[in-house]
Design an enzyme around this catalytic site. Structure first.
Site, PDB file in Angstrom:
ATOM      1  N   HIS A  45      36.448 -10.997 -73.948  1.00 42.26           N
ATOM      2  CA  HIS A  45      37.810 -11.487 -74.101  1.00 42.26           C
ATOM      3  C   HIS A  45      38.553 -11.420 -72.773  1.00 42.26           C
ATOM      4  CE1 HIS A  45      42.088 -10.932 -75.678  1.00 42.26           C
ATOM      5  NE2 HIS A  45      41.706 -12.098 -76.180  1.00 42.26           N
ATOM      6  N   GLU A  72      35.283 -15.693 -71.933  1.00 44.72           N
ATOM      7  CA  GLU A  72      36.363 -16.470 -72.539  1.00 44.72           C
ATOM      8  C   GLU A  72      37.519 -16.676 -71.567  1.00 44.72           C
ATOM      9  OE1 GLU A  72      39.999 -16.424 -75.627  1.00 44.72           O
ATOM     10  OE2 GLU A  72      39.420 -14.760 -74.316  1.00 44.72           O
ATOM     11  N   ASP A  74      41.132 -18.437 -71.006  1.00 46.21           N
ATOM     12  CA  ASP A  74      42.265 -19.191 -71.547  1.00 46.21           C
ATOM     13  C   ASP A  74      42.672 -20.207 -70.489  1.00 46.21           C
ATOM     14  OD1 ASP A  74      42.297 -17.572 -73.794  1.00 46.21           O
ATOM     15  OD2 ASP A  74      43.819 -16.221 -72.988  1.00 46.21           O
ATOM     16  N   HIS A  87      46.406 -16.323 -69.447  1.00 47.59           N
ATOM     17  CA  HIS A  87      46.650 -16.163 -70.881  1.00 47.59           C
ATOM     18  C   HIS A  87      47.793 -17.050 -71.349  1.00 47.59           C
ATOM     19  CE1 HIS A  87      46.991 -14.484 -74.829  1.00 47.59           C
ATOM     20  NE2 HIS A  87      48.162 -13.943 -74.578  1.00 47.59           N
ATOM     21  N   GLU A 181      39.617 -21.444 -74.261  1.00 43.03           N
ATOM     22  CA  GLU A 181      40.705 -21.710 -75.205  1.00 43.03           C
ATOM     23  C   GLU A 181      41.721 -22.634 -74.551  1.00 43.03           C
ATOM     24  OE1 GLU A 181      44.522 -19.687 -77.478  1.00 43.03           O
ATOM     25  OE2 GLU A 181      42.946 -18.354 -76.719  1.00 43.03           O
TER      26      GLU A 181
END
Length: 372
Positions: A45, A72, A74, A87, A181
Protein backbone atom coordinates in the site's frame (compact mmCIF):
# COMPACT_ATOMS: atom_id res chain seq x y z
CA UNK A 1 20.22 -1.00 8.98
CA UNK A 2 23.17 -0.30 6.65
CA UNK A 3 21.60 -2.44 3.91
CA UNK A 4 18.23 -0.77 4.45
CA UNK A 5 19.77 2.69 4.24
CA UNK A 6 21.70 1.88 1.08
CA UNK A 7 18.59 0.47 -0.55
CA UNK A 8 16.47 3.49 0.29
CA UNK A 9 19.09 6.02 -0.75
CA UNK A 10 19.86 4.20 -3.99
CA UNK A 11 16.30 4.83 -5.17
CA UNK A 12 16.11 8.48 -4.14
CA UNK A 13 17.56 9.74 -7.41
CA UNK A 14 15.20 11.41 -9.87
CA UNK A 15 14.65 9.57 -13.14
CA UNK A 16 15.95 6.17 -12.12
CA UNK A 17 15.98 3.71 -15.02
CA UNK A 18 16.98 0.12 -15.57
CA UNK A 19 17.74 0.15 -19.28
CA UNK A 20 14.38 -1.41 -20.15
CA UNK A 21 12.54 0.13 -23.09
CA UNK A 22 9.02 1.22 -22.22
CA UNK A 23 7.55 -0.74 -25.10
CA UNK A 24 9.36 -3.99 -24.37
CA UNK A 25 7.09 -7.01 -24.10
CA UNK A 26 7.25 -8.44 -20.61
CA UNK A 27 8.77 -11.89 -20.30
CA UNK A 28 6.83 -13.28 -17.37
CA UNK A 29 7.44 -16.77 -16.09
CA UNK A 30 4.94 -18.97 -17.95
CA UNK A 31 3.75 -20.39 -14.63
CA UNK A 32 2.59 -16.94 -13.62
CA UNK A 33 0.59 -15.89 -16.69
CA UNK A 34 -2.24 -14.77 -14.47
CA UNK A 35 -2.63 -11.53 -12.54
CA UNK A 36 -3.68 -13.60 -9.53
CA UNK A 37 -0.31 -15.35 -9.48
CA UNK A 38 -0.18 -15.65 -5.66
CA UNK A 39 -2.72 -16.47 -2.99
CA UNK A 40 -3.33 -14.36 -1.08
CA UNK A 41 -1.84 -11.44 -3.03
CA UNK A 42 0.29 -9.02 -1.01
CA UNK A 43 -0.28 -5.48 -2.25
CA UNK A 44 2.22 -2.95 -0.92
CA UNK A 45 0.00 0.00 0.00
CA UNK A 46 1.78 3.10 -1.35
CA UNK A 47 4.91 0.92 -1.19
CA UNK A 48 6.41 -0.08 2.15
CA UNK A 49 4.81 3.02 3.63
CA UNK A 50 5.15 1.74 7.19
CA UNK A 51 8.93 2.17 6.85
CA UNK A 52 9.58 4.85 4.22
CA UNK A 53 7.57 7.94 3.17
CA UNK A 54 4.74 6.79 0.90
CA UNK A 55 4.67 6.96 -2.88
CA UNK A 56 8.43 7.24 -3.31
CA UNK A 57 10.76 5.02 -5.31
CA UNK A 58 12.44 4.06 -2.04
CA UNK A 59 9.13 2.90 -0.59
CA UNK A 60 8.20 0.88 -3.67
CA UNK A 61 11.66 -0.68 -3.99
CA UNK A 62 11.79 -1.68 -0.34
CA UNK A 63 8.35 -3.29 -0.55
CA UNK A 64 9.45 -5.44 -3.48
CA UNK A 65 12.54 -6.69 -1.63
CA UNK A 66 10.24 -7.43 1.34
CA UNK A 67 8.17 -9.82 -0.76
CA UNK A 68 5.24 -7.76 -2.04
CA UNK A 69 3.51 -9.19 -5.12
CA UNK A 70 2.11 -5.81 -6.24
CA UNK A 71 3.05 -2.20 -5.62
CA UNK A 72 0.24 0.36 -5.40
CA UNK A 73 0.69 3.90 -6.73
CA UNK A 74 -2.13 6.42 -6.32
CA UNK A 75 -2.20 8.53 -9.47
CA UNK A 76 -2.93 12.22 -9.98
CA UNK A 77 -2.15 14.56 -12.88
CA UNK A 78 0.17 17.52 -13.32
CA UNK A 79 -0.75 20.72 -15.15
CA UNK A 80 1.05 19.49 -18.24
CA UNK A 81 -0.66 16.11 -18.25
CA UNK A 82 1.88 13.79 -16.59
CA UNK A 83 0.77 11.06 -14.19
CA UNK A 84 2.54 11.22 -10.82
CA UNK A 85 2.12 9.28 -7.57
CA UNK A 86 0.51 11.08 -4.64
CA UNK A 87 -2.28 9.99 -2.31
CA UNK A 88 -4.15 13.19 -3.13
CA UNK A 89 -3.80 16.07 -5.54
CA UNK A 90 -3.25 18.40 -2.54
CA UNK A 91 0.49 18.44 -1.94
CA UNK A 92 1.17 19.96 1.48
CA UNK A 93 0.66 16.79 3.57
CA UNK A 94 3.29 14.77 1.71
CA UNK A 95 5.76 17.30 0.25
CA UNK A 96 7.70 20.39 1.31
CA UNK A 97 5.64 22.69 -0.93
CA UNK A 98 4.39 24.83 1.98
CA UNK A 99 7.98 25.86 2.77
CA UNK A 100 8.80 26.79 -0.79
CA UNK A 101 8.58 30.58 -1.12
CA UNK A 102 8.52 30.44 -4.91
CA UNK A 103 5.21 28.56 -4.78
CA UNK A 104 3.50 30.62 -2.06
CA UNK A 105 1.06 32.21 -4.53
CA UNK A 106 -0.14 28.78 -5.69
CA UNK A 107 -1.92 28.24 -2.37
CA UNK A 108 -5.67 28.37 -2.94
CA UNK A 109 -9.02 26.88 -1.94
CA UNK A 110 -11.01 24.70 -4.31
CA UNK A 111 -13.71 22.04 -4.17
CA UNK A 112 -12.53 18.46 -4.72
CA UNK A 113 -15.15 15.71 -4.72
CA UNK A 114 -17.60 17.99 -2.97
CA UNK A 115 -15.27 19.19 -0.19
CA UNK A 116 -13.56 22.58 0.09
CA UNK A 117 -9.80 22.07 0.39
CA UNK A 118 -7.09 24.67 0.85
CA UNK A 119 -3.56 23.96 -0.27
CA UNK A 120 -1.34 23.38 -3.27
CA UNK A 121 -2.60 21.12 -6.04
CA UNK A 122 -0.80 18.97 -8.59
CA UNK A 123 -2.94 20.37 -11.41
CA UNK A 124 -1.38 23.80 -10.79
CA UNK A 125 2.21 22.54 -11.24
CA UNK A 126 4.15 21.32 -14.24
CA UNK A 127 6.14 18.11 -13.92
CA UNK A 128 9.36 20.13 -13.84
CA UNK A 129 8.03 22.08 -10.85
CA UNK A 130 6.75 18.93 -9.13
CA UNK A 131 10.21 17.41 -9.49
CA UNK A 132 11.73 20.22 -7.40
CA UNK A 133 9.58 19.20 -4.42
CA UNK A 134 10.72 16.67 -1.83
CA UNK A 135 8.56 14.03 -0.21
CA UNK A 136 7.60 14.14 3.47
CA UNK A 137 6.03 11.59 5.82
CA UNK A 138 2.24 11.97 5.90
CA UNK A 139 1.72 10.83 9.53
CA UNK A 140 4.92 11.79 11.41
CA UNK A 141 3.31 11.49 14.84
CA UNK A 142 2.83 7.76 14.21
CA UNK A 143 5.82 7.17 11.96
CA UNK A 144 8.60 9.33 13.35
CA UNK A 145 11.20 7.01 11.84
CA UNK A 146 9.84 7.70 8.39
CA UNK A 147 9.96 11.45 9.06
CA UNK A 148 13.74 11.22 9.46
CA UNK A 149 13.78 10.61 5.71
CA UNK A 150 11.86 13.80 4.91
CA UNK A 151 13.54 15.50 1.96
CA UNK A 152 15.27 12.34 0.70
CA UNK A 153 12.95 11.50 -2.16
CA UNK A 154 11.43 13.24 -5.16
CA UNK A 155 7.91 12.68 -6.52
CA UNK A 156 7.93 9.79 -9.01
CA UNK A 157 6.06 9.60 -12.28
CA UNK A 158 3.97 6.57 -13.15
CA UNK A 159 6.49 5.60 -15.80
CA UNK A 160 9.36 5.74 -13.30
CA UNK A 161 7.43 3.39 -11.01
CA UNK A 162 6.78 0.95 -13.84
CA UNK A 163 10.46 1.04 -14.85
CA UNK A 164 11.41 0.32 -11.24
CA UNK A 165 9.08 -2.69 -11.09
CA UNK A 166 10.30 -4.06 -14.42
CA UNK A 167 13.92 -3.68 -13.39
CA UNK A 168 13.48 -5.33 -10.00
CA UNK A 169 11.39 -8.04 -11.60
CA UNK A 170 14.50 -9.07 -13.50
CA UNK A 171 16.83 -8.92 -10.51
CA UNK A 172 14.32 -10.55 -8.13
CA UNK A 173 13.50 -13.23 -10.74
CA UNK A 174 9.80 -13.10 -10.02
CA UNK A 175 6.67 -11.32 -11.17
CA UNK A 176 6.11 -7.83 -9.73
CA UNK A 177 2.63 -6.42 -10.30
CA UNK A 178 1.41 -2.83 -10.67
CA UNK A 179 -1.82 -1.79 -8.90
CA UNK A 180 -2.57 1.88 -9.78
CA UNK A 181 -5.50 3.81 -8.33
CA UNK A 182 -7.04 6.63 -10.34
CA UNK A 183 -7.73 9.41 -7.84
CA UNK A 184 -10.48 12.02 -8.16
CA UNK A 185 -11.49 10.93 -11.64
CA UNK A 186 -14.46 13.28 -12.06
CA UNK A 187 -12.48 16.25 -10.70
CA UNK A 188 -9.66 15.81 -13.20
CA UNK A 189 -12.06 15.21 -16.08
CA UNK A 190 -13.68 18.58 -15.39
CA UNK A 191 -10.22 20.17 -15.66
CA UNK A 192 -9.59 18.57 -19.03
CA UNK A 193 -7.02 16.26 -17.43
CA UNK A 194 -8.83 12.92 -17.60
CA UNK A 195 -6.51 10.14 -16.43
CA UNK A 196 -8.18 7.00 -17.74
CA UNK A 197 -6.77 6.99 -21.27
CA UNK A 198 -3.24 8.07 -20.23
CA UNK A 199 -3.17 5.29 -17.61
CA UNK A 200 -4.20 2.69 -20.17
CA UNK A 201 -1.79 4.03 -22.78
CA UNK A 202 1.21 3.87 -20.44
CA UNK A 203 0.35 0.36 -19.29
CA UNK A 204 -0.18 -0.89 -22.85
CA UNK A 205 3.03 0.79 -24.00
CA UNK A 206 4.92 -1.02 -21.26
CA UNK A 207 3.61 -4.42 -22.35
CA UNK A 208 0.68 -4.79 -19.93
CA UNK A 209 -2.22 -5.49 -22.26
CA UNK A 210 -4.49 -8.33 -21.22
CA UNK A 211 -6.03 -10.01 -18.13
CA UNK A 212 -2.98 -12.23 -17.65
CA UNK A 213 -0.73 -9.21 -17.08
CA UNK A 214 0.06 -8.46 -13.41
CA UNK A 215 -2.02 -5.28 -13.28
CA UNK A 216 -5.17 -4.12 -11.54
CA UNK A 217 -6.59 -0.62 -12.11
CA UNK A 218 -8.71 0.61 -9.20
CA UNK A 219 -11.07 3.47 -8.45
CA UNK A 220 -13.67 4.57 -5.91
CA UNK A 221 -15.80 5.83 -8.79
CA UNK A 222 -17.96 3.69 -11.08
CA UNK A 223 -18.30 5.48 -14.41
CA UNK A 224 -14.58 5.54 -15.09
CA UNK A 225 -14.23 1.81 -14.41
CA UNK A 226 -17.03 1.11 -16.87
CA UNK A 227 -15.26 3.37 -19.35
CA UNK A 228 -11.98 1.53 -18.76
CA UNK A 229 -13.74 -1.76 -19.47
CA UNK A 230 -14.19 -0.53 -23.06
CA UNK A 231 -10.56 0.64 -23.39
CA UNK A 232 -8.52 -2.24 -21.98
CA UNK A 233 -8.60 -5.93 -21.15
CA UNK A 234 -6.59 -5.32 -17.98
CA UNK A 235 -8.27 -6.24 -14.72
CA UNK A 236 -10.25 -3.64 -12.79
CA UNK A 237 -11.10 -3.33 -9.09
CA UNK A 238 -14.01 -1.43 -7.58
CA UNK A 239 -13.09 0.28 -4.31
CA UNK A 240 -15.65 0.75 -1.52
CA UNK A 241 -15.49 3.65 0.95
CA UNK A 242 -15.62 2.76 4.66
CA UNK A 243 -18.85 4.74 5.14
CA UNK A 244 -21.50 2.69 3.35
CA UNK A 245 -23.94 5.59 3.25
CA UNK A 246 -21.66 7.58 0.93
CA UNK A 247 -22.01 7.63 -2.83
CA UNK A 248 -19.21 7.34 -5.37
CA UNK A 249 -18.63 10.95 -6.37
CA UNK A 250 -19.47 10.34 -10.02
CA UNK A 251 -22.81 8.88 -8.96
CA UNK A 252 -23.50 11.91 -6.77
CA UNK A 253 -22.75 14.15 -9.76
CA UNK A 254 -25.01 12.07 -11.99
CA UNK A 255 -27.87 12.32 -9.50
CA UNK A 256 -28.27 8.60 -8.89
CA UNK A 257 -29.00 7.19 -5.44
CA UNK A 258 -26.34 4.49 -5.61
CA UNK A 259 -24.40 4.11 -2.36
CA UNK A 260 -21.44 1.94 -1.46
CA UNK A 261 -23.73 0.01 0.86
CA UNK A 262 -26.03 -0.86 -2.03
CA UNK A 263 -23.04 -1.83 -4.15
CA UNK A 264 -21.95 -4.21 -1.36
CA UNK A 265 -25.25 -6.13 -1.35
CA UNK A 266 -25.58 -9.45 -3.16
CA UNK A 267 -27.28 -7.81 -6.13
CA UNK A 268 -24.91 -4.85 -6.04
CA UNK A 269 -21.86 -7.11 -6.22
CA UNK A 270 -23.34 -8.91 -9.21
CA UNK A 271 -23.57 -5.52 -10.95
CA UNK A 272 -19.96 -4.72 -10.02
CA UNK A 273 -18.89 -8.05 -11.51
CA UNK A 274 -20.19 -6.93 -14.91
CA UNK A 275 -17.28 -4.48 -15.24
CA UNK A 276 -14.73 -5.38 -12.53
CA UNK A 277 -12.70 -8.44 -11.70
CA UNK A 278 -12.36 -7.67 -7.99
CA UNK A 279 -13.78 -5.71 -5.07
CA UNK A 280 -11.62 -3.61 -2.75
CA UNK A 281 -13.64 -2.90 0.40
CA UNK A 282 -12.56 -1.22 3.58
CA UNK A 283 -11.81 -4.21 5.80
CA UNK A 284 -14.78 -3.36 8.03
CA UNK A 285 -17.08 -4.70 5.28
CA UNK A 286 -15.64 -8.15 6.04
CA UNK A 287 -15.19 -8.05 9.83
CA UNK A 288 -16.64 -4.91 11.41
CA UNK A 289 -15.52 -3.60 14.78
CA UNK A 290 -17.85 -3.25 17.74
CA UNK A 291 -18.31 -0.23 20.01
CA UNK A 292 -15.19 -1.26 21.98
CA UNK A 293 -13.15 -1.32 18.76
CA UNK A 294 -12.87 -5.08 18.85
CA UNK A 295 -13.37 -7.36 15.87
CA UNK A 296 -16.96 -8.54 15.54
CA UNK A 297 -18.48 -11.36 13.53
CA UNK A 298 -17.59 -12.02 9.91
CA UNK A 299 -20.13 -10.73 7.40
CA UNK A 300 -21.20 -12.42 4.17
CA UNK A 301 -19.29 -9.94 1.98
CA UNK A 302 -16.52 -12.34 0.92
CA UNK A 303 -18.95 -15.17 0.18
CA UNK A 304 -21.29 -12.85 -1.72
CA UNK A 305 -18.42 -11.41 -3.75
CA UNK A 306 -17.08 -14.84 -4.58
CA UNK A 307 -20.55 -15.98 -5.58
CA UNK A 308 -20.69 -13.00 -7.97
CA UNK A 309 -17.30 -14.02 -9.43
CA UNK A 310 -15.25 -11.27 -7.75
CA UNK A 311 -11.92 -11.54 -5.98
CA UNK A 312 -11.73 -9.63 -2.67
CA UNK A 313 -8.75 -7.39 -1.80
CA UNK A 314 -9.55 -5.34 1.35
CA UNK A 315 -7.64 -2.30 2.66
CA UNK A 316 -5.71 -1.18 4.73
CA UNK A 317 -3.70 -3.37 7.09
CA UNK A 318 -1.29 -1.47 9.34
CA UNK A 319 0.80 -2.83 12.20
CA UNK A 320 0.80 0.16 14.56
CA UNK A 321 -1.40 0.19 17.66
CA UNK A 322 -3.19 3.29 16.38
CA UNK A 323 -4.79 1.19 13.63
CA UNK A 324 -5.31 -2.19 15.30
CA UNK A 325 -8.43 -3.58 17.01
CA UNK A 326 -8.30 -3.21 20.79
CA UNK A 327 -7.58 -6.87 21.49
CA UNK A 328 -4.47 -6.84 19.32
CA UNK A 329 -2.87 -3.67 20.67
CA UNK A 330 0.24 -3.81 22.83
CA UNK A 331 0.52 -1.86 26.08
CA UNK A 332 2.71 0.74 24.42
CA UNK A 333 2.34 3.95 22.45
CA UNK A 334 0.10 4.42 19.42
CA UNK A 335 3.16 4.28 17.16
CA UNK A 336 4.37 0.92 18.48
CA UNK A 337 3.51 -2.32 16.77
CA UNK A 338 0.89 -4.64 18.21
CA UNK A 339 -0.18 -8.18 17.37
CA UNK A 340 -0.58 -7.43 13.69
CA UNK A 341 -0.36 -11.09 12.73
CA UNK A 342 -3.49 -11.90 14.76
CA UNK A 343 -5.52 -9.37 12.80
CA UNK A 344 -4.12 -10.69 9.53
CA UNK A 345 -5.03 -14.26 10.44
CA UNK A 346 -8.62 -13.27 11.17
CA UNK A 347 -9.02 -11.81 7.68
CA UNK A 348 -7.14 -14.60 5.92
CA UNK A 349 -9.44 -17.05 7.68
CA UNK A 350 -12.37 -15.04 6.31
CA UNK A 351 -11.34 -16.10 2.80
CA UNK A 352 -9.90 -12.92 1.26
CA UNK A 353 -7.85 -13.24 -1.94
CA UNK A 354 -5.37 -10.46 -1.27
CA UNK A 355 -4.84 -7.38 0.90
CA UNK A 356 -3.30 -3.92 0.96
CA UNK A 357 -0.70 -3.43 3.69
CA UNK A 358 1.77 -0.75 4.76
CA UNK A 359 4.05 -3.49 6.17
CA UNK A 360 4.22 -6.09 3.38
CA UNK A 361 7.13 -7.93 5.03
CA UNK A 362 4.93 -8.91 7.98
CA UNK A 363 2.28 -10.28 5.64
CA UNK A 364 4.89 -12.12 3.56
CA UNK A 365 6.33 -13.85 6.64
CA UNK A 366 2.86 -14.96 7.70
CA UNK A 367 1.83 -16.17 4.24
CA UNK A 368 5.08 -17.88 3.41
CA UNK A 369 6.15 -18.71 -0.16
CA UNK A 370 3.91 -17.63 -3.01
CA UNK A 371 1.12 -20.13 -3.63
CA UNK A 372 -0.03 -20.22 -7.25
Amino acid sequence: MKIFGLLVLSFSTVGITFGIPANENLDFNSEFLNSDFCSPLIIAHRGASGYVPEHTLGSYALSITMGADYIEPDLVMTKDGVLVARHDNELSLTTDVASRIEFATRNRTQTVDGSAITGWFTEDFTLAEIKTLRARERIPDIRAGNARMDGTFSIPTFQEIISLAKGLQKSQKRTIGIYPEIKHSTHFKKLGLAMEEPVVNILHKNGYRDPSAPVYIQSFEVTNLKELKTKTRLRLLQLFESDKSLQPFDQLELGTNLTYGEMASQEGLKEVAKYAHAAGPDKSYIIPRDTDNRLGAKTTFVDDAHEAGLKVHPYTFRAENAFLPTEFRSNESESNSGNFEAELRAYLDAGIDGLFSDQPDRVARLRGPCLK
